[in-house]
Design a protein around this motif. Structure first.
Motif, PDB file in Angstrom:
ATOM      1  N   ALA A  16       0.829  -1.206   0.000  1.00  0.00           N
ATOM      2  CA  ALA A  16       0.000   0.000   0.000  1.00  0.00           C
ATOM      3  C   ALA A  16       0.865   1.258   0.000  1.00  0.00           C
ATOM      4  O   ALA A  16       0.540   2.245  -0.671  1.00  0.00           O
ATOM      5  CB  ALA A  16      -0.937  -0.005   1.205  1.00  0.00           C
ATOM      6  N   SER A  17       1.962   1.225   0.713  1.00  0.00           N
ATOM      7  CA  SER A  17       2.882   2.371   0.717  1.00  0.00           C
ATOM      8  C   SER A  17       3.503   2.569  -0.661  1.00  0.00           C
ATOM      9  O   SER A  17       3.610   3.700  -1.148  1.00  0.00           O
ATOM     10  CB  SER A  17       3.979   2.168   1.768  1.00  0.00           C
ATOM     11  N   ALA A  18       3.895   1.477  -1.294  1.00  0.00           N
ATOM     12  CA  ALA A  18       4.445   1.562  -2.645  1.00  0.00           C
ATOM     13  C   ALA A  18       3.398   2.077  -3.621  1.00  0.00           C
ATOM     14  O   ALA A  18       3.699   2.863  -4.522  1.00  0.00           O
ATOM     15  CB  ALA A  18       4.963   0.192  -3.092  1.00  0.00           C
ATOM     16  N   ARG A  19       2.154   1.669  -3.424  1.00  0.00           N
ATOM     17  CA  ARG A  19       1.063   2.141  -4.279  1.00  0.00           C
ATOM     18  C   ARG A  19       0.866   3.652  -4.127  1.00  0.00           C
ATOM     19  O   ARG A  19       0.662   4.375  -5.100  1.00  0.00           O
ATOM     20  CB  ARG A  19      -0.223   1.387  -3.924  1.00  0.00           C
ATOM     21  N   TYR A  20       0.900   4.122  -2.893  1.00  0.00           N
ATOM     22  CA  TYR A  20       0.763   5.558  -2.644  1.00  0.00           C
ATOM     23  C   TYR A  20       1.888   6.334  -3.334  1.00  0.00           C
ATOM     24  O   TYR A  20       1.649   7.349  -3.989  1.00  0.00           O
ATOM     25  CB  TYR A  20       0.766   5.848  -1.141  1.00  0.00           C
ATOM     26  N   LEU A  21       3.104   5.850  -3.205  1.00  0.00           N
ATOM     27  CA  LEU A  21       4.242   6.519  -3.852  1.00  0.00           C
ATOM     28  C   LEU A  21       4.117   6.481  -5.374  1.00  0.00           C
ATOM     29  O   LEU A  21       4.499   7.437  -6.053  1.00  0.00           O
ATOM     30  CB  LEU A  21       5.556   5.892  -3.388  1.00  0.00           C
ATOM     31  N   THR A  22       3.565   5.392  -5.910  1.00  0.00           N
ATOM     32  CA  THR A  22       3.298   5.311  -7.347  1.00  0.00           C
ATOM     33  C   THR A  22       2.293   6.381  -7.761  1.00  0.00           C
ATOM     34  O   THR A  22       2.470   7.052  -8.783  1.00  0.00           O
ATOM     35  CB  THR A  22       2.770   3.913  -7.726  1.00  0.00           C
ATOM     36  N   ASN A  23       1.241   6.549  -6.958  1.00  0.00           N
ATOM     37  CA  ASN A  23       0.246   7.599  -7.239  1.00  0.00           C
ATOM     38  C   ASN A  23       0.889   8.978  -7.269  1.00  0.00           C
ATOM     39  O   ASN A  23       0.656   9.760  -8.189  1.00  0.00           O
ATOM     40  CB  ASN A  23      -0.853   7.613  -6.180  1.00  0.00           C
ATOM     41  N   VAL A  24       1.675   9.285  -6.258  1.00  0.00           N
ATOM     42  CA  VAL A  24       2.309  10.599  -6.156  1.00  0.00           C
ATOM     43  C   VAL A  24       3.228  10.845  -7.346  1.00  0.00           C
ATOM     44  O   VAL A  24       3.158  11.891  -8.000  1.00  0.00           O
ATOM     45  CB  VAL A  24       3.080  10.738  -4.819  1.00  0.00           C
ATOM     46  N   ALA A  25       4.077   9.883  -7.644  1.00  0.00           N
ATOM     47  CA  ALA A  25       5.031  10.041  -8.746  1.00  0.00           C
ATOM     48  C   ALA A  25       4.316  10.176 -10.089  1.00  0.00           C
ATOM     49  O   ALA A  25       4.678  11.032 -10.904  1.00  0.00           O
ATOM     50  CB  ALA A  25       5.990   8.849  -8.780  1.00  0.00           C
ATOM     51  N   THR A  26       3.305   9.357 -10.309  1.00  0.00           N
ATOM     52  CA  THR A  26       2.586   9.400 -11.576  1.00  0.00           C
ATOM     53  C   THR A  26       1.836  10.719 -11.741  1.00  0.00           C
ATOM     54  O   THR A  26       1.827  11.294 -12.834  1.00  0.00           O
ATOM     55  CB  THR A  26       1.623   8.200 -11.691  1.00  0.00           C
ATOM     56  N   MET A  27       1.206  11.192 -10.690  1.00  0.00           N
ATOM     57  CA  MET A  27       0.494  12.474 -10.769  1.00  0.00           C
ATOM     58  C   MET A  27       1.464  13.605 -11.094  1.00  0.00           C
ATOM     59  O   MET A  27       1.141  14.494 -11.883  1.00  0.00           O
ATOM     60  CB  MET A  27      -0.229  12.764  -9.450  1.00  0.00           C
ATOM     61  N   ARG A  28       2.631  13.575 -10.500  1.00  0.00           N
ATOM     62  CA  ARG A  28       3.628  14.616 -10.770  1.00  0.00           C
ATOM     63  C   ARG A  28       4.151  14.543 -12.199  1.00  0.00           C
ATOM     64  O   ARG A  28       4.393  15.563 -12.831  1.00  0.00           O
ATOM     65  CB  ARG A  28       4.788  14.520  -9.782  1.00  0.00           C
ATOM     66  N   LEU A  29       4.335  13.326 -12.701  1.00  0.00           N
ATOM     67  CA  LEU A  29       4.890  13.155 -14.041  1.00  0.00           C
ATOM     68  C   LEU A  29       3.858  13.326 -15.151  1.00  0.00           C
ATOM     69  O   LEU A  29       4.148  13.921 -16.184  1.00  0.00           O
ATOM     70  CB  LEU A  29       5.539  11.774 -14.170  1.00  0.00           C
ATOM     71  N   ALA A  37      -1.659   5.879 -12.899  1.00  0.00           N
ATOM     72  CA  ALA A  37      -1.075   5.199 -11.736  1.00  0.00           C
ATOM     73  C   ALA A  37      -1.718   3.835 -11.527  1.00  0.00           C
ATOM     74  O   ALA A  37      -1.027   2.859 -11.207  1.00  0.00           O
ATOM     75  CB  ALA A  37      -1.231   6.059 -10.480  1.00  0.00           C
ATOM     76  N   THR A  38      -3.027   3.752 -11.715  1.00  0.00           N
ATOM     77  CA  THR A  38      -3.716   2.475 -11.552  1.00  0.00           C
ATOM     78  C   THR A  38      -3.302   1.496 -12.641  1.00  0.00           C
ATOM     79  O   THR A  38      -3.051   0.319 -12.368  1.00  0.00           O
ATOM     80  CB  THR A  38      -5.242   2.681 -11.563  1.00  0.00           C
ATOM     81  N   VAL A  39      -3.217   1.986 -13.868  1.00  0.00           N
ATOM     82  CA  VAL A  39      -2.759   1.125 -14.966  1.00  0.00           C
ATOM     83  C   VAL A  39      -1.357   0.602 -14.655  1.00  0.00           C
ATOM     84  O   VAL A  39      -1.091  -0.598 -14.741  1.00  0.00           O
ATOM     85  CB  VAL A  39      -2.762   1.880 -16.317  1.00  0.00           C
ATOM     86  N   PHE A  40      -0.455   1.501 -14.293  1.00  0.00           N
ATOM     87  CA  PHE A  40       0.922   1.096 -14.008  1.00  0.00           C
ATOM     88  C   PHE A  40       0.969   0.080 -12.870  1.00  0.00           C
ATOM     89  O   PHE A  40       1.651  -0.949 -12.973  1.00  0.00           O
ATOM     90  CB  PHE A  40       1.791   2.310 -13.666  1.00  0.00           C
ATOM     91  N   ALA A  41       0.262   0.357 -11.775  1.00  0.00           N
ATOM     92  CA  ALA A  41       0.293  -0.547 -10.621  1.00  0.00           C
ATOM     93  C   ALA A  41      -0.234  -1.929 -10.992  1.00  0.00           C
ATOM     94  O   ALA A  41       0.366  -2.950 -10.616  1.00  0.00           O
ATOM     95  CB  ALA A  41      -0.518   0.037  -9.467  1.00  0.00           C
ATOM     96  N   LEU A  73       1.856  -7.633  -3.139  1.00  0.00           N
ATOM     97  CA  LEU A  73       1.200  -7.399  -4.429  1.00  0.00           C
ATOM     98  C   LEU A  73      -0.293  -7.126  -4.272  1.00  0.00           C
ATOM     99  O   LEU A  73      -0.863  -6.335  -5.023  1.00  0.00           O
ATOM    100  CB  LEU A  73       1.451  -8.557  -5.382  1.00  0.00           C
ATOM    101  N   GLY A  74      -0.917  -7.747  -3.292  1.00  0.00           N
ATOM    102  CA  GLY A  74      -2.330  -7.456  -3.021  1.00  0.00           C
ATOM    103  C   GLY A  74      -2.536  -6.023  -2.545  1.00  0.00           C
ATOM    104  O   GLY A  74      -3.512  -5.370  -2.900  1.00  0.00           O
ATOM    105  N   GLY A  75      -1.586  -5.519  -1.752  1.00  0.00           N
ATOM    106  CA  GLY A  75      -1.663  -4.131  -1.297  1.00  0.00           C
ATOM    107  C   GLY A  75      -1.287  -3.139  -2.374  1.00  0.00           C
ATOM    108  O   GLY A  75      -1.715  -1.989  -2.355  1.00  0.00           O
ATOM    109  N   TYR A  76      -0.482  -3.579  -3.323  1.00  0.00           N
ATOM    110  CA  TYR A  76      -0.005  -2.680  -4.381  1.00  0.00           C
ATOM    111  C   TYR A  76      -0.989  -2.566  -5.541  1.00  0.00           C
ATOM    112  O   TYR A  76      -1.246  -1.488  -6.040  1.00  0.00           O
ATOM    113  CB  TYR A  76       1.352  -3.163  -4.902  1.00  0.00           C
TER     114      TYR A  76
END
Length: 125
Positions: A16-29, A37-41, A73-76
């Motif tokens: 879940a933490s990795a997912r949150y960081l993926t969201n933040v990074a994707t939104m910025r990029l 972010a959802t597609v990537f995750a 992976l379930g949390g991500y």
């Protein structure tokens, strides 16, 4: 059983933490106009799931499956977020984009899982 539950919970926190960081990074990029972010995750998670299932089978590491596969992976990966993103696109008046999102996400995630398995089998063949 209780120890496995704790390892799944720990893995879930990591995922879940990795997912949150993926969201933040994707939104910025890429911004927030499309749920990248959802597609990537989901695609990355599917690749990892395919790779890890073969890796664990060849290395006799199935005892780690609850921590990695269910927990991390379930949390991500994010089927509930995927569902919300789809309905949000639809409700914003973009049904074609919503349909493309569903088709693309499912196809890419399935392809990524098969690719992960193929890479792992290439390593362990």
């Amino acid at each position: 059983m209780l120890q496995t539950l704790f390892t799944v919970a720990l893995g879930g926190a990591i995922g879940a933490s990795a997912r949150y960081l993926t969201n933040v990074a994707t939104m910025r990029l890429l911004g927030g106009d499309f749920p990248w972010a959802t597609v990537f995750a989901n695609v990355a998670g599917s690749f990892c799931m395919g790779f890890i299932v073969v890796l664990f089978a060849h290395r006799g590491l199935t005892r780690h499956a609850p921590f990695v596969m269910t927990g991390i992976l379930g949390g991500y990966t994010t089927f509930s977020a995927f569902s919300l993103d789809t309905i949000s696109l639809w409700q914003r008046g973009a049904p074609l984009t919503a349909g493309a999102y569903v088709a693309g996400s499912v196809a890419l995630s399935l392809a990524a899982l098969v690719a992960g398995m193929a890479v792992a089998r290439g390593i362990y063949a």
